[in-house]
Design a protein around this motif. Structure first.
Motif, mmCIF file in Angstrom:
data_model
loop_
_atom_site.group_PDB
_atom_site.id
_atom_site.type_symbol
_atom_site.label_atom_id
_atom_site.label_comp_id
_atom_site.label_asym_id
_atom_site.label_seq_id
_atom_site.Cartn_x
_atom_site.Cartn_y
_atom_site.Cartn_z
ATOM 1 N N UNK A 254 0.839 -1.200 0.000
ATOM 2 C CA UNK A 254 0.000 0.000 0.000
ATOM 3 C C UNK A 254 0.878 1.256 0.000
ATOM 4 N N UNK A 255 0.388 2.281 -0.674
ATOM 5 C CA UNK A 255 1.031 3.604 -0.675
ATOM 6 C C UNK A 255 -0.048 4.614 -0.262
ATOM 7 N N UNK A 256 -0.209 4.809 1.021
ATOM 8 C CA UNK A 256 -1.253 5.693 1.540
ATOM 9 C C UNK A 256 -0.685 7.105 1.712
ATOM 10 N N UNK A 257 -1.564 8.099 1.605
ATOM 11 C CA UNK A 257 -1.051 9.471 1.712
ATOM 12 C C UNK A 257 -2.091 10.410 2.311
ATOM 13 N N UNK A 258 -1.589 11.576 2.741
ATOM 14 C CA UNK A 258 -2.432 12.674 3.206
ATOM 15 C C UNK A 258 -1.661 13.961 2.970
ATOM 16 N N UNK A 259 -2.394 15.057 2.751
ATOM 17 C CA UNK A 259 -1.700 16.331 2.527
ATOM 18 C C UNK A 259 -2.580 17.517 2.901
ATOM 19 N N UNK A 260 -1.918 18.610 3.263
ATOM 20 C CA UNK A 260 -2.547 19.913 3.481
ATOM 21 C C UNK A 260 -1.772 20.895 2.609
ATOM 22 N N UNK B 225 -2.491 26.719 4.330
ATOM 23 C CA UNK B 225 -2.335 27.023 5.745
ATOM 24 C C UNK B 225 -2.719 25.803 6.590
ATOM 25 N N UNK B 226 -2.257 25.756 7.866
ATOM 26 C CA UNK B 226 -2.566 24.588 8.711
ATOM 27 C C UNK B 226 -4.055 24.292 8.835
ATOM 28 N N UNK B 227 -4.898 25.339 8.809
ATOM 29 C CA UNK B 227 -6.346 25.123 8.944
ATOM 30 C C UNK B 227 -7.061 25.079 7.596
ATOM 31 N N UNK B 228 -6.307 24.893 6.526
ATOM 32 C CA UNK B 228 -6.872 24.766 5.170
ATOM 33 C C UNK B 228 -7.899 23.633 5.125
ATOM 34 N N UNK B 229 -9.062 23.915 4.515
ATOM 35 C CA UNK B 229 -10.112 22.896 4.449
ATOM 36 C C UNK B 229 -10.462 22.496 3.015
ATOM 37 N N UNK B 230 -9.869 23.162 2.019
ATOM 38 C CA UNK B 230 -10.198 22.877 0.617
ATOM 39 C C UNK B 230 -9.100 22.035 -0.036
ATOM 40 N N UNK B 231 -7.873 22.534 -0.029
ATOM 41 C CA UNK B 231 -6.768 21.829 -0.689
ATOM 42 C C UNK B 231 -6.134 20.809 0.246
ATOM 43 N N UNK B 232 -6.947 19.855 0.653
ATOM 44 C CA UNK B 232 -6.474 18.759 1.497
ATOM 45 C C UNK B 232 -6.960 17.451 0.879
ATOM 46 N N UNK B 233 -6.374 16.354 1.301
ATOM 47 C CA UNK B 233 -6.816 15.070 0.777
ATOM 48 C C UNK B 233 -6.103 13.918 1.444
ATOM 49 N N UNK B 234 -6.614 12.703 1.201
ATOM 50 C CA UNK B 234 -5.987 11.504 1.757
ATOM 51 C C UNK B 234 -6.442 10.293 0.964
#
Length: 204
Positions: free
Chosen positions: A52-58, A61-70
């Motif tokens: 598996x190659x799992x990921x997450x990103x922001x 800014x630390x409280x960014x809610x749009x450009x995030x994913x996992x």
């Protein structure tokens, strides 16, 4: 609104063995989703044949809610990507990405065990990660003569600004970005260099 936040200054790799599975956690600077995709491609080439190659990103800014994913990448839903993202969000660090590579060792961990395993390396890594401060910049438009251009470019660089565009006609139109805290000092230097003929303000 915050005017600055911490971002990764270097990459970090943490490797662990948990119940015979090998977990490789990679933390890196991730200013946008393209960097996330490229880094994931590179890690798959560097560590081929993993389960598996799992990921997450922001990507902001630390409280960014749009450009995030996992992504759980085939692990049970919510057992990898989501706890990885939660670990990043709890770190108060912006523009950060994490990839956790798993080589399955034959022992199933269960959803709870996977959640702990996938967030373990990230939590360790964040405490060791080298950080730097990023200042939020705002747009400015300035019209100057050709003779003043070199001085203006020097001042923008001196105040950690970023030039976005230059348009040349009888004058030079420069678009650049500057942090709010740098504006007063920038204008002081600009007035000195141009005998008080130029001053700037933010266009927003």
């Amino acid at each position: 609104m915050t005017e600055s936040y911490s971002i990764p200054d270097s990459n970090l790799l943490i490797e662990e063995e948990i119940k015979h599975s090998r977990f490789i956690s990679f933390l890196f600077h991730c200013p946008d989703q393209d960097v996330m995709k490229l880094t994931l491609t590179n890690m798959k080439q560097e560590y081929p044949g993993a389960s598996h190659y799992c990921y997450a990103f922001i990507a902001g800014e630390p409280n960014e809610m749009v450009n995030i994913g996992s992504s759980d990448d085939g692990e049970p839903g919510g057992s990898a990507g989501r706890p990885m993202l939660a670990s990043l969000q709890g770190a108060n660090v912006g523009e950060i990405g994490a990839i956790v590579i798993r080589y399955f060792g034959g022992t199933k961990l269960g959803v709870g065990g996977l959640m702990r395993a996938y967030s373990s390396g990230i939590k360790q890594g964040i405490s060791q990660l080298s950080l730097r401060t990023k200042y939020i910049r705002y747009p400015i438009t300035l019209e100057c003569s050709y003779a003043q251009l070199v001085d203006v470019e020097y001042l923008v660089a001196l105040h950690d600004g970023v030039i976005l565009a230059k348009a040349f006609s009888d004058k030079v139109d420069i678009r650049f970005e500057l942090a709010k805290d740098a504006l007063a000092d920038f204008n002081t230097h600009l007035a000195t260099m141009t005998q008080g003929t130029l001053q700037v303000k933010f266009t927003v």
